[in-house]
Design a protein around this motif. Structure first.
Motif, PDB file in Angstrom:
ATOM      1  N   ILE A  46      55.708  68.235   6.594  1.00  0.00           N
ATOM      2  CA  ILE A  46      54.424  68.453   7.259  1.00  0.00           C
ATOM      3  C   ILE A  46      53.542  69.297   6.346  1.00  0.00           C
ATOM      4  O   ILE A  46      54.020  70.231   5.696  1.00  0.00           O
ATOM      5  N   ALA A  47      52.274  68.944   6.283  1.00  0.00           N
ATOM      6  CA  ALA A  47      51.330  69.681   5.457  1.00  0.00           C
ATOM      7  C   ALA A  47      50.115  70.097   6.276  1.00  0.00           C
ATOM      8  O   ALA A  47      49.710  69.402   7.210  1.00  0.00           O
ATOM      9  N   ILE A  48      49.545  71.236   5.925  1.00  0.00           N
ATOM     10  CA  ILE A  48      48.284  71.697   6.500  1.00  0.00           C
ATOM     11  C   ILE A  48      47.250  71.640   5.384  1.00  0.00           C
ATOM     12  O   ILE A  48      47.452  72.225   4.313  1.00  0.00           O
ATOM     13  N   VAL A  49      46.153  70.944   5.631  1.00  0.00           N
ATOM     14  CA  VAL A  49      45.151  70.707   4.594  1.00  0.00           C
ATOM     15  C   VAL A  49      43.794  71.225   5.045  1.00  0.00           C
ATOM     16  O   VAL A  49      43.346  70.937   6.164  1.00  0.00           O
ATOM     17  N   GLN A  50      43.162  71.996   4.179  1.00  0.00           N
ATOM     18  CA  GLN A  50      41.800  72.473   4.410  1.00  0.00           C
ATOM     19  C   GLN A  50      40.904  71.806   3.375  1.00  0.00           C
ATOM     20  O   GLN A  50      41.017  72.078   2.186  1.00  0.00           O
ATOM     21  N   ALA A  51      40.041  70.908   3.815  1.00  0.00           N
ATOM     22  CA  ALA A  51      39.194  70.167   2.882  1.00  0.00           C
ATOM     23  C   ALA A  51      37.950  69.667   3.596  1.00  0.00           C
ATOM     24  O   ALA A  51      37.887  69.658   4.833  1.00  0.00           O
ATOM     25  N   ASP A  52      36.983  69.249   2.828  1.00  0.00           N
ATOM     26  CA  ASP A  52      35.776  68.652   3.386  1.00  0.00           C
ATOM     27  C   ASP A  52      36.154  67.472   4.291  1.00  0.00           C
ATOM     28  O   ASP A  52      36.981  66.641   3.892  1.00  0.00           O
ATOM     29  N   PRO A  53      35.565  67.370   5.495  1.00  0.00           N
ATOM     30  CA  PRO A  53      35.978  66.326   6.443  1.00  0.00           C
ATOM     31  C   PRO A  53      35.887  64.911   5.885  1.00  0.00           C
ATOM     32  O   PRO A  53      36.792  64.092   6.123  1.00  0.00           O
ATOM     33  N   ASP A  54      34.841  64.596   5.171  1.00  0.00           N
ATOM     34  CA  ASP A  54      34.702  63.242   4.636  1.00  0.00           C
ATOM     35  C   ASP A  54      35.772  62.950   3.589  1.00  0.00           C
ATOM     36  O   ASP A  54      36.389  61.879   3.583  1.00  0.00           O
ATOM     37  N   ARG A  55      36.000  63.916   2.692  1.00  0.00           N
ATOM     38  CA  ARG A  55      37.036  63.739   1.677  1.00  0.00           C
ATOM     39  C   ARG A  55      38.415  63.697   2.327  1.00  0.00           C
ATOM     40  O   ARG A  55      39.298  62.958   1.899  1.00  0.00           O
ATOM     41  N   MET A  56      38.575  64.494   3.386  1.00  0.00           N
ATOM     42  CA  MET A  56      39.854  64.516   4.093  1.00  0.00           C
ATOM     43  C   MET A  56      40.140  63.156   4.710  1.00  0.00           C
ATOM     44  O   MET A  56      41.263  62.624   4.602  1.00  0.00           O
ATOM     45  N   ALA A  57      39.154  62.570   5.356  1.00  0.00           N
ATOM     46  CA  ALA A  57      39.334  61.267   5.991  1.00  0.00           C
ATOM     47  C   ALA A  57      39.684  60.207   4.956  1.00  0.00           C
ATOM     48  O   ALA A  57      40.549  59.348   5.193  1.00  0.00           O
ATOM     49  N   ALA A  58      39.043  60.275   3.811  1.00  0.00           N
ATOM     50  CA  ALA A  58      39.323  59.295   2.755  1.00  0.00           C
ATOM     51  C   ALA A  58      40.737  59.442   2.219  1.00  0.00           C
ATOM     52  O   ALA A  58      41.440  58.450   1.979  1.00  0.00           O
ATOM     53  N   ALA A  59      41.184  60.692   2.054  1.00  0.00           N
ATOM     54  CA  ALA A  59      42.532  60.932   1.539  1.00  0.00           C
ATOM     55  C   ALA A  59      43.579  60.464   2.538  1.00  0.00           C
ATOM     56  O   ALA A  59      44.593  59.866   2.149  1.00  0.00           O
ATOM     57  N   VAL A  60      43.363  60.727   3.823  1.00  0.00           N
ATOM     58  CA  VAL A  60      44.310  60.284   4.842  1.00  0.00           C
ATOM     59  C   VAL A  60      44.377  58.760   4.869  1.00  0.00           C
ATOM     60  O   VAL A  60      45.469  58.173   4.932  1.00  0.00           O
ATOM     61  N   SER A  61      43.227  58.100   4.801  1.00  0.00           N
ATOM     62  CA  SER A  61      43.205  56.634   4.798  1.00  0.00           C
ATOM     63  C   SER A  61      43.968  56.087   3.598  1.00  0.00           C
ATOM     64  O   SER A  61      44.751  55.129   3.728  1.00  0.00           O
ATOM     65  N   ALA A  62      43.762  56.701   2.432  1.00  0.00           N
ATOM     66  CA  ALA A  62      44.476  56.255   1.240  1.00  0.00           C
ATOM     67  C   ALA A  62      45.971  56.489   1.388  1.00  0.00           C
ATOM     68  O   ALA A  62      46.790  55.639   1.010  1.00  0.00           O
ATOM     69  N   GLY A  63      46.338  57.628   1.958  1.00  0.00           N
ATOM     70  CA  GLY A  63      47.755  57.923   2.149  1.00  0.00           C
ATOM     71  C   GLY A  63      48.418  56.980   3.120  1.00  0.00           C
ATOM     72  O   GLY A  63      49.561  56.555   2.916  1.00  0.00           O
ATOM     73  N   VAL A  64      47.714  56.625   4.192  1.00  0.00           N
ATOM     74  CA  VAL A  64      48.251  55.670   5.159  1.00  0.00           C
ATOM     75  C   VAL A  64      48.421  54.301   4.508  1.00  0.00           C
ATOM     76  O   VAL A  64      49.434  53.618   4.698  1.00  0.00           O
ATOM     77  N   ALA A  65      47.431  53.895   3.715  1.00  0.00           N
ATOM     78  CA  ALA A  65      47.493  52.592   3.041  1.00  0.00           C
ATOM     79  C   ALA A  65      48.666  52.527   2.073  1.00  0.00           C
ATOM     80  O   ALA A  65      49.289  51.468   1.903  1.00  0.00           O
ATOM     81  N   GLU A  66      48.999  53.670   1.483  1.00  0.00           N
ATOM     82  CA  GLU A  66      50.118  53.728   0.538  1.00  0.00           C
ATOM     83  C   GLU A  66      51.444  54.014   1.235  1.00  0.00           C
ATOM     84  O   GLU A  66      52.460  54.168   0.579  1.00  0.00           O
TER      85      GLU A  66
END
Length: 460
Positions: free
Chosen positions: A88-108
């Protein structure tokens, strides 16, 4: 027992029949921190982290440093903390960049889920029960008289209203040697003390200089930035006292501690304002499990909506604990207003693999504030009940040394302490086997399973 000294709030004796009224400690939460809780695919963790590394985030991992140090580093420039044991990870990041990273992680297939980081509470604002001190004496006496009259009318005097009122009056404080909760749960007749069992209290810390804890604390850590493990709030000291307080408290106080021989571990996961978050709670859980604690007590929570699913992150942590021979014991929550409203069990107690505790009073009646199962979905069950009304235990010396509190927060350490007694009684009672022993030996007190589970916890 002549010469007994009582705390400032103890003027009515054990049970709070007079003087100051007991305070009810809300267990509930609300709000988010702005960070995101991300669950990584353990089989493809590198792909999940890769999505965030591409964002040039600074990442701290508990694989490299202790959970406490990694937690502190998130406030010293790091954007992401990874709790390796749980994935489990806790991430503090810009919401738009965060959403993009999560989407990329889910796709991978490296990211399983993501949700906002929640705030957890021991006490504070929110939908907690009304404090009894907020009700006038005349109101409380009138309410009791009205209930007595109604019961006598319905039962034709069989209820013995006058006798019931006499039963509520406190005993002579000079004759009290232990709290009503210890008597009701059979602790005073047990030959076990929890010796050799590691019990962790994850809460607001502890008053380490309290005379009842001298030489008792094996290890302690604060997971709250800029705060030591010292408890300025009181909730943690009270819970630690109930679970592991001494056989003979200082200043001739009645015995209030269950597992007086247990090894006490204290993790400060809630601040001196009674507030924490996923990162502090998860850090404390990782620390306690890595320390090998067989029983972990959590009188904390966040309120949930009726039919809201349990949090899969904490369910996986609960499963990890059971596999490791540990039992997570958590407060069900105090959001109910019985009989007009019964709230669902809060998070994380509503997870199927976390032992959820309701509160009852000295008459085995479910407390008006105690939450219950309110969902048709898996999870949200009450597993057992514990003494949670007018509970005497330790408090920080600055707050009087001892006090009466009420809440599922107070019932939970009763169960945790008794779990330690069972664990001492049989080395085979660990994890799920310990869960089973508590349920099997609970005392039947009537009521609905949704409210009290197997019944009142009872000592070996």
């Amino acid at each position: 027992m002549p010469g007994r000294k009582r705390s400032r709030s103890n003027q009515g004796g054990v049970g709070g029949g007079g003087g100051d009224r007991p305070r009810i400690m809300p267990v509930g939460g609300g709000g988010t921190t702005g960070a995101t809780v991300v669950r990584l695919n353990r089989e493809a963790r590198h792909r999940g982290l890769g999505a965030f590394e591409d964002m040039k985030l600074r990442i701290a991992s508990t694989a490299d440093v202790t959970a406490e140090a990694a937690l502190a580093s998130t406030f010293d420039g790091a954007d992401m903390i990874v709790f390796e044991r749980f994935g489990i990870a806790i991430v503090q990041a810009d919401p738009d960049r965060m959403a993009a990273a999560v989407s990329a992680g889910v796709a991978e297939h490296g990211v399983v889920s993501a949700r906002p980081e929640r705030i957890y509470r021991a006490i504070g604002a929110g939908r907690g029960p009304r404090t009894l001190a907020g009700a006038s004496r005349d109101y409380l006496l009138g309410y009791r008289a009205g209930v007595d009259a109604l019961v006598e009318d319905l039962l034709g005097g069989e209820a013995g209203g006058a006798g019931a009122r006499r039963a509520e009056e406190p005993q002579d404080p000079e004759e009290i040697t232990e709290t009503w909760g210890l008597r009701a749960t059979g602790v005073t007749g047990s030959c076990f003390s929890g010796r050799g069992i590691k019990v962790a209290i994850l809460d607001t810390g502890i008053d380490a200089g309290h005379p009842d804890f001298e030489g008792r604390i094996v290890a302690s850590k604060s997971f709250i930035p800029d705060e030591t493990v010292e408890d300025a709030q009181g909730h943690g000291t009270h819970c630690a006292g109930t679970a592991c307080g001494p056989m003979q408290p200082a200043e001739n106080q009645p015995r209030y501690g269950v597992a007086y021989g247990a090894e006490l571990y204290v993790g400060k996961v809630l601040s001196n304002q009674g507030l924490g978050s996923d990162r502090t709670v998860i850090a404390g859980l990782e620390w306690a499990l890595n320390e090998g604690c067989q029983v972990i007590s959590m009188s904390l929570g966040a309120a949930v909506a009726i039919n809201q699913p349990f949090d899969e992150n904490y369910e996986l942590i609960g499963q990890d604990a059971l596999r490791s021979g540990s039992l997570l014991v958590a407060a069900a929550g105090n959001e109910s207003r019985r009989p007009t409203f019964v709230a669902p069990v809060g998070s994380p107690a509503n997870c199927p693999s976390i032992f959820a505790v309701a509160a009852v009073d000295r008459f085995d009646a479910v407390a008006f504030f105690s939450c219950a199962k309110r969902t048709m979905h898996p999870g949200g069950e009450i597993n057992i009940a514990g003494p949670g009304v007018d509970v005497l235990s330790s408090m920080p010396r600055a707050l009087g040394g001892w006090d009466f509190l009420s809440g599922t927060s107070m019932a939970t350490p009763h169960v945790a302490g008794i779990a330690a007694l069972y664990a001492e009684s049989d080395p085979g009672l660990r994890g799920m086997a310990l869960w089973g022993a508590l349920v099997k030996n609970a005392r039947h007190i009537g009521g609905e399973v949704a409210d009290v589970g197997a019944g009142l916890v009872y000592a070996p």
